[in-house]
Design a protein around this motif. Structure first.
Motif, PDB file in Angstrom:
ATOM      1  N   GLU A   1       0.835  -1.201   0.000  1.00 31.35           N
ATOM      2  CA  GLU A   1       0.000   0.000   0.000  1.00 31.35           C
ATOM      3  C   GLU A   1       0.874   1.257   0.000  1.00 31.35           C
ATOM      4  O   GLU A   1       0.549   2.245  -0.668  1.00 31.35           O
ATOM      5  N   LEU A   2       1.986   1.221   0.717  1.00 30.21           N
ATOM      6  CA  LEU A   2       2.907   2.351   0.739  1.00 30.21           C
ATOM      7  C   LEU A   2       3.424   2.657  -0.663  1.00 30.21           C
ATOM      8  O   LEU A   2       3.471   3.815  -1.080  1.00 30.21           O
ATOM      9  N   VAL A   3       3.794   1.626  -1.392  1.00 35.11           N
ATOM     10  CA  VAL A   3       4.285   1.821  -2.759  1.00 35.11           C
ATOM     11  C   VAL A   3       3.183   2.398  -3.637  1.00 35.11           C
ATOM     12  O   VAL A   3       3.405   3.320  -4.427  1.00 35.11           O
ATOM     13  N   LEU A   4       1.969   1.869  -3.513  1.00 29.99           N
ATOM     14  CA  LEU A   4       0.844   2.388  -4.301  1.00 29.99           C
ATOM     15  C   LEU A   4       0.583   3.862  -3.988  1.00 29.99           C
ATOM     16  O   LEU A   4       0.393   4.681  -4.894  1.00 29.99           O
ATOM     17  N   LEU A   5       0.556   4.196  -2.686  1.00 28.08           N
ATOM     18  CA  LEU A   5       0.281   5.588  -2.307  1.00 28.08           C
ATOM     19  C   LEU A   5       1.382   6.527  -2.777  1.00 28.08           C
ATOM     20  O   LEU A   5       1.110   7.614  -3.299  1.00 28.08           O
ATOM     21  N   ALA A   6       2.634   6.116  -2.586  1.00 26.30           N
ATOM     22  CA  ALA A   6       3.744   6.978  -2.997  1.00 26.30           C
ATOM     23  C   ALA A   6       3.768   7.152  -4.515  1.00 26.30           C
ATOM     24  O   ALA A   6       4.019   8.263  -5.011  1.00 26.30           O
ATOM     25  N   ALA A   7       3.509   6.087  -5.263  1.00 31.41           N
ATOM     26  CA  ALA A   7       3.484   6.188  -6.724  1.00 31.41           C
ATOM     27  C   ALA A   7       2.355   7.098  -7.182  1.00 31.41           C
ATOM     28  O   ALA A   7       2.531   7.926  -8.092  1.00 31.41           O
ATOM     29  N   HIS A   8       1.175   6.954  -6.561  1.00 26.99           N
ATOM     30  CA  HIS A   8       0.045   7.815  -6.935  1.00 26.99           C
ATOM     31  C   HIS A   8       0.355   9.278  -6.614  1.00 26.99           C
ATOM     32  O   HIS A   8       0.076  10.181  -7.416  1.00 26.99           O
ATOM     33  N   ARG A   9       0.956   9.505  -5.446  1.00 28.48           N
ATOM     34  CA  ARG A   9       1.304  10.878  -5.062  1.00 28.48           C
ATOM     35  C   ARG A   9       2.376  11.447  -5.997  1.00 28.48           C
ATOM     36  O   ARG A   9       2.310  12.618  -6.388  1.00 28.48           O
ATOM     37  N   ALA A  10       3.348  10.638  -6.384  1.00 29.93           N
ATOM     38  CA  ALA A  10       4.390  11.108  -7.306  1.00 29.93           C
ATOM     39  C   ALA A  10       3.786  11.480  -8.650  1.00 29.93           C
ATOM     40  O   ALA A  10       4.178  12.479  -9.265  1.00 29.93           O
ATOM     41  N   ARG A  11       2.821  10.700  -9.125  1.00 29.77           N
ATOM     42  CA  ARG A  11       2.148  11.040 -10.386  1.00 29.77           C
ATOM     43  C   ARG A  11       1.352  12.331 -10.260  1.00 29.77           C
ATOM     44  O   ARG A  11       1.325  13.149 -11.187  1.00 29.77           O
ATOM     45  N   SER A  12       0.682  12.519  -9.115  1.00 29.67           N
ATOM     46  CA  SER A  12      -0.092  13.754  -8.948  1.00 29.67           C
ATOM     47  C   SER A  12       0.839  14.964  -8.845  1.00 29.67           C
ATOM     48  O   SER A  12       0.498  16.050  -9.314  1.00 29.67           O
ATOM     49  N   ILE A  13       2.014  14.794  -8.249  1.00 31.80           N
ATOM     50  CA  ILE A  13       2.997  15.889  -8.220  1.00 31.80           C
ATOM     51  C   ILE A  13       3.449  16.194  -9.646  1.00 31.80           C
ATOM     52  O   ILE A  13       3.578  17.360 -10.032  1.00 31.80           O
ATOM     53  N   ALA A  14       3.690  15.161 -10.438  1.00 31.49           N
ATOM     54  CA  ALA A  14       4.102  15.361 -11.831  1.00 31.49           C
ATOM     55  C   ALA A  14       3.011  16.055 -12.644  1.00 31.49           C
ATOM     56  O   ALA A  14       3.298  16.792 -13.581  1.00 31.49           O
ATOM     57  N   ASP A  15       1.756  15.834 -12.256  1.00 26.71           N
ATOM     58  CA  ASP A  15       0.631  16.465 -12.958  1.00 26.71           C
ATOM     59  C   ASP A  15       0.383  17.899 -12.489  1.00 26.71           C
ATOM     60  O   ASP A  15      -0.528  18.556 -12.983  1.00 26.71           O
ATOM     61  N   GLY A  16       1.176  18.365 -11.484  1.00 30.23           N
ATOM     62  CA  GLY A  16       1.057  19.761 -11.081  1.00 30.23           C
ATOM     63  C   GLY A  16       0.484  19.987  -9.701  1.00 30.23           C
ATOM     64  O   GLY A  16       0.203  21.126  -9.331  1.00 30.23           O
ATOM     65  N   SER A  17       0.283  18.943  -8.919  1.00 31.27           N
ATOM     66  CA  SER A  17      -0.222  19.111  -7.565  1.00 31.27           C
ATOM     67  C   SER A  17       0.820  19.843  -6.717  1.00 31.27           C
ATOM     68  O   SER A  17       2.025  19.715  -6.936  1.00 31.27           O
ATOM     69  N   SER A  18       0.355  20.607  -5.749  1.00 27.90           N
ATOM     70  CA  SER A  18       1.287  21.381  -4.925  1.00 27.90           C
ATOM     71  C   SER A  18       2.060  20.461  -3.981  1.00 27.90           C
ATOM     72  O   SER A  18       1.518  19.489  -3.453  1.00 27.90           O
ATOM     73  N   VAL A  19       3.328  20.791  -3.764  1.00 32.59           N
ATOM     74  CA  VAL A  19       4.208  20.008  -2.906  1.00 32.59           C
ATOM     75  C   VAL A  19       4.162  20.599  -1.509  1.00 32.59           C
ATOM     76  O   VAL A  19       4.173  21.829  -1.343  1.00 32.59           O
ATOM     77  N   THR A  20       4.140  19.741  -0.486  1.00 32.68           N
ATOM     78  CA  THR A  20       4.002  20.218   0.896  1.00 32.68           C
ATOM     79  C   THR A  20       5.301  20.146   1.686  1.00 32.68           C
ATOM     80  O   THR A  20       5.295  20.445   2.871  1.00 32.68           O
ATOM     81  N   VAL A  21       6.396  19.732   1.065  1.00 34.18           N
ATOM     82  CA  VAL A  21       7.718  19.683   1.715  1.00 34.18           C
ATOM     83  C   VAL A  21       8.707  20.419   0.814  1.00 34.18           C
ATOM     84  O   VAL A  21       8.458  20.568  -0.381  1.00 34.18           O
ATOM     85  N   PRO A  22       9.834  20.862   1.350  1.00 35.76           N
ATOM     86  CA  PRO A  22      10.846  21.485   0.482  1.00 35.76           C
ATOM     87  C   PRO A  22      11.355  20.499  -0.564  1.00 35.76           C
ATOM     88  O   PRO A  22      11.591  19.329  -0.277  1.00 35.76           O
ATOM     89  N   VAL A  23      11.513  20.974  -1.801  1.00 31.58           N
ATOM     90  CA  VAL A  23      11.859  20.093  -2.916  1.00 31.58           C
ATOM     91  C   VAL A  23      13.306  19.622  -2.835  1.00 31.58           C
ATOM     92  O   VAL A  23      13.595  18.443  -3.002  1.00 31.58           O
ATOM     93  N   ASN A  24      14.279  20.503  -2.584  1.00 36.82           N
ATOM     94  CA  ASN A  24      15.701  20.144  -2.467  1.00 36.82           C
ATOM     95  C   ASN A  24      16.217  19.356  -3.660  1.00 36.82           C
ATOM     96  O   ASN A  24      17.002  18.431  -3.505  1.00 36.82           O
ATOM     97  N   ALA A  25      15.767  19.650  -4.839  1.00 34.56           N
ATOM     98  CA  ALA A  25      16.194  18.984  -6.082  1.00 34.56           C
ATOM     99  C   ALA A  25      15.926  17.484  -6.054  1.00 34.56           C
ATOM    100  O   ALA A  25      16.611  16.706  -6.717  1.00 34.56           O
ATOM    101  N   ASP A  26      14.919  17.056  -5.282  1.00 36.38           N
ATOM    102  CA  ASP A  26      14.552  15.634  -5.234  1.00 36.38           C
ATOM    103  C   ASP A  26      13.583  15.312  -6.355  1.00 36.38           C
ATOM    104  O   ASP A  26      12.867  16.182  -6.863  1.00 36.38           O
ATOM    105  N   LYS A  27      13.553  14.056  -6.719  1.00 32.48           N
ATOM    106  CA  LYS A  27      12.600  13.608  -7.730  1.00 32.48           C
ATOM    107  C   LYS A  27      11.248  13.354  -7.064  1.00 32.48           C
ATOM    108  O   LYS A  27      11.154  13.228  -5.837  1.00 32.48           O
ATOM    109  N   ASN A  28      10.204  13.259  -7.897  1.00 31.64           N
ATOM    110  CA  ASN A  28       8.840  13.139  -7.386  1.00 31.64           C
ATOM    111  C   ASN A  28       8.625  11.949  -6.450  1.00 31.64           C
ATOM    112  O   ASN A  28       7.953  12.100  -5.428  1.00 31.64           O
ATOM    113  N   PRO A  29       9.146  10.751  -6.724  1.00 37.10           N
ATOM    114  CA  PRO A  29       8.937   9.648  -5.776  1.00 37.10           C
ATOM    115  C   PRO A  29       9.558   9.923  -4.398  1.00 37.10           C
ATOM    116  O   PRO A  29       8.962   9.586  -3.371  1.00 37.10           O
ATOM    117  N   VAL A  30      10.707  10.572  -4.371  1.00 30.07           N
ATOM    118  CA  VAL A  30      11.342  10.899  -3.087  1.00 30.07           C
ATOM    119  C   VAL A  30      10.525  11.950  -2.354  1.00 30.07           C
ATOM    120  O   VAL A  30      10.326  11.862  -1.136  1.00 30.07           O
TER     121      VAL A  30
END
Length: 147
Positions: free
Chosen positions: A18-47
């Motif tokens: 479930e953790l993998v599913l949630l993180a993957a879904h959240r990474a896709r929503s970030i890629a689609d333009g959803s707002s990020v709630t933590v500092p980015v620090n040049a990290d990729k969407n899954p991180v």
């Protein structure tokens, strides 16, 4: 900041699948333009998604609901309740075929399966090759050509 591992998130979402599913879904929503709630620090969407789960900036229940909603094919539509739209009184209703006056209904013929089969067989056209066709069979065509 140190890299986020699955171990940082397992206490928030105990099921690793479930953790993998949630993180993957959240990474896709970030890629689609959803707002990020933590500092980015040049990290990729899954991180970024794993860091959001680890820091609980987005509740896992909300992520779970969003994932379920994105997978659903049929959306439930609330039907109006009977009290919301009362039925018309019987004198104002339109007649329903077969349920109004029984004396006005027409009589339906009853046919057995054998009768239906015989009727269909009599309607079946014969194939031209069975009767020799419009030019006759192969022997008749050869005779017409002088062979």
């Amino acid at each position: 900041m140190a890299r986020v591992t699955v171990e940082d998130c397992v206490d928030k979402v105990p099921n690793r699948f479930e953790l993998v599913l949630l993180a993957a879904h959240r990474a896709r929503s970030i890629a689609d333009g959803s707002s990020v709630t933590v500092p980015v620090n040049a990290d990729k969407n899954p991180v970024i998604a794993l860091r959001e789960i680890a820091e609980r900036t987005i509740p896992p229940e909300d992520m779970r609901e969003s994932l379920i909603h994105s997978i659903q094919k049929n959306v439930e539509v609330d039907e109006p309740e009977a009290v919301a739209a009362p039925l018309l009184p019987p004198e104002r209703r339109a007649p329903v075929l077969g349920r109004d006056d029984q004396s006005s209904d027409s009589v339906v013929d009853v046919m057995t399966e054998e009768q239906l089969l015989r009727g269909l067989e009599s309607m079946t056209p014969t194939e031209p090759s069975a009767n020799g066709g419009p030019n006759g069979g192969p022997r008749e065509r050869d005779r017409d050509r002088g062979r």
